[in-house]
Write an enzyme that holds these catalytic residues in place. Structure first.
Site, PDB file in Angstrom:
ATOM      1  N   CYS A  87     -21.122  44.508 -43.586  1.00 14.75           N
ATOM      2  CA  CYS A  87     -20.880  44.259 -45.013  1.00 14.75           C
ATOM      3  C   CYS A  87     -20.179  42.908 -45.202  1.00 14.75           C
ATOM      4  O   CYS A  87     -19.760  42.262 -44.240  1.00 14.75           O
ATOM      5  CB  CYS A  87     -20.036  45.383 -45.614  1.00 14.75           C
ATOM      6  SG  CYS A  87     -18.349  45.446 -44.978  1.00 14.75           S
TER       7      CYS A  87
ATOM      8  N   CYS B 263     -16.768  42.734 -43.631  1.00 15.79           N
ATOM      9  CA  CYS B 263     -16.841  42.629 -42.175  1.00 15.79           C
ATOM     10  C   CYS B 263     -17.117  41.181 -41.759  1.00 15.79           C
ATOM     11  O   CYS B 263     -16.508  40.659 -40.830  1.00 15.79           O
ATOM     12  CB  CYS B 263     -17.921  43.549 -41.616  1.00 15.79           C
ATOM     13  SG  CYS B 263     -17.666  45.286 -42.026  1.00 15.79           S
TER      14      CYS B 263
END
Length: 85
Positions: free
Chosen positions: A10, A13
C-alpha cells in the site's frame, strides 16, 4: 543490519520503505532493506496492522508510518545494540 518493511504494498508501506532508505542514507549506515509483502510472512511476525518495521528480525514498529525522526531513533537504537553485542 537487516531491515524489513512489512506490508502488502500500500501507499503507507511504500512511504515507510522510502523513508527508511532516506534515513539510512542520512545516517550513513549500511543495511539491507527488504520489502515483505507476503501476508503469511507478515502475520508470522505477529503484527496485526501494517505497515510494520522489523530490524534484525525484531518488530520495532507497526500500524502506521513513523516520522523520519522516529525511524532514525529506531535504527540508531538497533545499531547501538548490534555494535555492543
Amino acid at each position: 543490519m537487516t531491515i524489513k518493511v512489512l506490508g502488502t504494498g500500500c501507499t503507507n508501506c511504500k512511504t515507510l520503505h522510502q523513508r527508511t532508505i532516506d534515513v539510512l542514507t542520512d545516517l550513513n549506515i549500511k543495511a539491507e532493506v527488504e520489502k515483505v509483502e507476503d501476508l503469511d510472512s507478515i502475520v508470522g511476525y505477529g503484527i496485526m496492522r501494517t505497515p510494520g518495521l522489523a530490524i534484525d528480525e525484531k518488530v520495532v514498529w507497526q500500524g502506521g508510518v513513523p516520522t523520519r525522526e522516529k525511524i532514525k531513533e529506531l535504527i540508531q537504537l538497533a545499531n547501538q545494540k548490534s555494535t555492543v553485542s
